[in-house]
Scaffold this active site. Structure first.
Site, PDB file in Angstrom:
ATOM      1  CD  GLU A  13      25.003  68.610  15.389  1.00 52.98           C
ATOM      2  OE1 GLU A  13      25.024  68.936  16.381  1.00 52.98           O
ATOM      3  OE2 GLU A  13      25.745  69.081  14.564  1.00 52.98           O
ATOM      4  CD  GLU A  29      34.252  75.488  17.767  1.00 58.91           C
ATOM      5  OE1 GLU A  29      33.312  74.681  17.347  1.00 58.91           O
ATOM      6  OE2 GLU A  29      34.022  76.766  17.362  1.00 58.91           O
ATOM      7  NE  ARG A  53      24.218  70.393  18.488  1.00 61.29           N
ATOM      8  CZ  ARG A  53      25.155  71.571  18.725  1.00 61.29           C
ATOM      9  NH1 ARG A  53      25.145  72.224  19.533  1.00 61.29           N
ATOM     10  NH2 ARG A  53      26.038  71.794  17.485  1.00 61.29           N
ATOM     11  CG  ASP A  84      35.378  69.182  14.483  1.00 63.51           C
ATOM     12  OD1 ASP A  84      34.832  68.128  14.194  1.00 63.51           O
ATOM     13  OD2 ASP A  84      34.818  70.204  14.581  1.00 63.51           O
TER      14      ASP A  84
END
Length: 344
Positions: free
Chosen positions: A47, A321, A51, A181
């Site tokens: 993360e 998405e 980010r 993913d």
């Protein structure tokens, strides 16, 4: 959050692209004067990379302001400790104010493939702009492990051990949803970032997409909506996460950059499925009273006249998405339909 200004930094490139330069420079001043990682403890490596590190690097690339590069280099050097496992596959957590990294307790001795495989774009770009190759070397090593140990199906299970030398996958669930993913996304985007010169990454991507088409792609009843199922060992689970809706844009991007050309059979297959799954994802919004999609839907436990149902996920978590896939398809195909769906 935690003193790292995650939302502010994640939004810097959006401010710039939208022409909100006064707000951008105000945010830059906060980064320059107040952002410090010296007192930040344990964070998610994944993360924080996508980010914070990604946000700082995007802001630097767009504005050229050295403040962002300085902060990115500092953060990158702290995140680099996470790669100090026996096989170089990063731990999931690292303490930014200490030389200490580990997996979350529930992960035990395993890394999540989407986390280990979603660091490459940021660390490679950081190496490029800082002229410090160590960043790229650490991230590339992980991808090279994945290339050398790709399962025959092309698809990876969710976990890989990082407590021993060498590579050992924990065979089990395969998914394009949570925890799987973005590995597949970064296969293609890492190849693109390298100027389409690193054929091994494109080959890894194409083999994975063959596996998706062969094992995971299905159609619903009664309307024939295309979706991707999960695979639990040898058993299909006819559930699709909202997270998996990134596949529409990814398939389209893969088709338009296919080395054999857009008219090649593989490119046409991927583009057709990219358009089809994006339509399904649009329907995941349009068919509910709020106009918002649930976190995931099921395609196998519904009345005969319904393609999918909410199941156990009656919430919307601000997922990007679908909008991303609509943007990419509109940009690549020029079809205004995708803009209309995005506006809805």
């Amino acid at each position: 959050w935690g003193g790292v200004g995650a939302t502010l930094i994640d939004a810097l490139d959006t401010l710039w692209l939208m022409g909100l330069h006064d707000e951008f420079w105000e945010a830059r001043d906060w980064v320059r004067d107040k952002l410090s990682y010296s007192n930040v403890g344990a964070v998610s490596v994944f993360e924080t990379t996508i980010r914070s590190l990604g946000g700082l690097l995007s802001a630097y690339d767009l504005s050229g302001d050295p403040v962002f590069l300085e902060k990115a280099d500092d953060l990158g050097s702290r995140l680099l400790h996470s790669f100090e496992s026996p096989n170089g596959i990063p731990y999931g957590q690292t303490e930014l104010n200490a030389h200490k990294s580990y997996n979350a307790q529930w992960q035990k001795n395993r890394a999540i493939i989407a986390e280990a495989g979603t660091l490459q774009v940021e660390f490679r770009f950081l190496a490029h702009v800082t002229k410090k190759p160590i960043y790229a070397e650490k991230a590339n090593k992980v991808f090279d492990y994945f290339v050398a140990n790709q399962p025959s199906s092309g698809l990876y299970p969710l976990y890989v051990r990082n407590d021993i030398p060498g590579v050992s996958f924990s065979f089990g669930k395969v998914t394009l949803g949570a925890m799987g993913d973005s590995l597949y996304e970064y296969m293609l985007k890492t190849w693109l970032q390298g100027g389409e010169m690193e054929d091994k990454y494109r080959t890894m991507f194409d083999r994975a997409m063959d596996g998706v088409h062969n094992q995971l792609v299905h159609k619903s009843s009664p309307d024939g909506l295309t979706y991707v199922a999960d695979l639990q060992g040898s058993r299909l689970d006819h559930k699709m996460d909202h997270l998996a809706c990134f596949m529409g844009g990814l398939w389209a991007l893969g088709a338009y950059t296919n080395p054999d050309g857009l008219e090649s059979p593989r490119a046409q297959r991927d583009l057709a499925h990219g358009k089809a799954i994006t339509y399904t994802c649009y329907q995941m919004y349009a068919r509910f009273p709020t106009g918002l999609s649930p976190e995931f839907v099921r395609f196998d436990r519904n009345p005969k006249d319904v393609d999918f149902s909410i199941a156990q996920a009656p919430s919307y978590l601000l997922r990007p998405e679908v909008v991303e896939s609509l943007f990419i398809l509109n940009y690549l195909t020029g079809d205004p339909l995708y803009r209309e769906w995005g506006w809805e």
